[in-house]
Design a protein around this motif. Structure first.
Motif, PDB file in Angstrom:
ATOM      1  N   VAL A  16       1.406 -58.615   4.125  1.00 50.07           N
ATOM      2  CA  VAL A  16       2.828 -58.602   4.486  1.00 50.07           C
ATOM      3  C   VAL A  16       3.140 -57.398   5.372  1.00 50.07           C
ATOM      4  O   VAL A  16       3.893 -57.507   6.343  1.00 50.07           O
ATOM      5  CB  VAL A  16       3.709 -58.617   3.213  1.00 50.07           C
ATOM      6  CG1 VAL A  16       5.166 -58.362   3.550  1.00 50.07           C
ATOM      7  CG2 VAL A  16       3.559 -59.940   2.478  1.00 50.07           C
ATOM      8  N   ALA A  17       2.558 -56.251   5.082  1.00 50.16           N
ATOM      9  CA  ALA A  17       2.781 -55.050   5.886  1.00 50.16           C
ATOM     10  C   ALA A  17       2.249 -55.237   7.311  1.00 50.16           C
ATOM     11  O   ALA A  17       2.907 -54.882   8.285  1.00 50.16           O
ATOM     12  CB  ALA A  17       2.134 -53.839   5.227  1.00 50.16           C
ATOM     13  N   GLY A  20       4.537 -57.633   9.157  1.00 51.55           N
ATOM     14  CA  GLY A  20       5.777 -56.957   9.539  1.00 51.55           C
ATOM     15  C   GLY A  20       5.588 -56.021  10.712  1.00 51.55           C
ATOM     16  O   GLY A  20       6.399 -55.993  11.642  1.00 51.55           O
ATOM     17  N   ALA A  23       5.142 -58.094  13.937  1.00 52.46           N
ATOM     18  CA  ALA A  23       6.421 -58.642  14.399  1.00 52.46           C
ATOM     19  C   ALA A  23       7.257 -57.559  15.076  1.00 52.46           C
ATOM     20  O   ALA A  23       7.869 -57.798  16.118  1.00 52.46           O
ATOM     21  CB  ALA A  23       7.185 -59.248  13.224  1.00 52.46           C
ATOM     22  N   TRP A  24       7.274 -56.359  14.510  1.00 55.44           N
ATOM     23  CA  TRP A  24       8.033 -55.271  15.122  1.00 55.44           C
ATOM     24  C   TRP A  24       7.417 -54.851  16.452  1.00 55.44           C
ATOM     25  O   TRP A  24       8.103 -54.688  17.449  1.00 55.44           O
ATOM     26  CB  TRP A  24       8.071 -54.073  14.173  1.00 55.44           C
ATOM     27  CG  TRP A  24       8.644 -52.856  14.838  1.00 55.44           C
ATOM     28  CD1 TRP A  24       9.951 -52.590  15.087  1.00 55.44           C
ATOM     29  CD2 TRP A  24       7.901 -51.760  15.380  1.00 55.44           C
ATOM     30  NE1 TRP A  24      10.080 -51.389  15.734  1.00 55.44           N
ATOM     31  CE2 TRP A  24       8.819 -50.858  15.933  1.00 55.44           C
ATOM     32  CE3 TRP A  24       6.539 -51.464  15.438  1.00 55.44           C
ATOM     33  CZ2 TRP A  24       8.429 -49.678  16.540  1.00 55.44           C
ATOM     34  CZ3 TRP A  24       6.155 -50.280  16.041  1.00 55.44           C
ATOM     35  CH2 TRP A  24       7.105 -49.409  16.582  1.00 55.44           C
TER      36      TRP A  24
END
Length: 124
Positions: A16-17, A20, A23-24
């Motif tokens: 998940v990290a 994320g 995506a950023w």
């Protein structure tokens, strides 16, 4: 969920990290700046032209002069106030016949430009 092991939880949190961060990084970060145009000179007249891409995908160089339709607009870099220079990579386009009719200094890639403001062209 009773049989989930601690290392599996750590792996899921890491996934998940990473998702994320990706995506950023690729979705919200600033894009790489690209050139939107070129300062060019008509080697026959010495008039500066500021060519902007607009909706065009690129700028073919040497570019066509909008008045004459001939490819006489070469990219230039300023050397002095009214003296500009064509980058060396474009000298192969400057045949002897082209040089004869141009305002280029003999044997050089320098040109004295007109004191007028550059004419802006937006390619579509």
């Amino acid at each position: 969920m009773e049989k989930v092991k601690p290392w599996q939880i750590v792996l899921m949190v890491l996934a998940v990290a990473v998702l994320g961060f990706s995506a950023w990084k690729y979705g919200f970060a600033n894009s790489i700046p690209t050139t939107s145009g070129y300062m060019t000179v008509d080697i026959m007249t010495g008039q500066l032209y500021d060519i902007r891409k607009g909706k065009a995908k690129g700028v073919p160089l040497p570019a066509k002069n909008p008045d004459t339709g001939k490819r006489t607009l070469y990219p230039v870099n300023q050397v002095e106030d009214l003296v500009w220079e064509i980058p060396e990579g474009y000298d192969s386009f400057l045949t002897e016949n082209v040089r004869k009719g141009s305002k280029l200094e003999p044997g050089k890639l320098r040109i004295e430009v007109l004191p007028d403001d550059p004419i802006r062209i937006v390619l579509r």
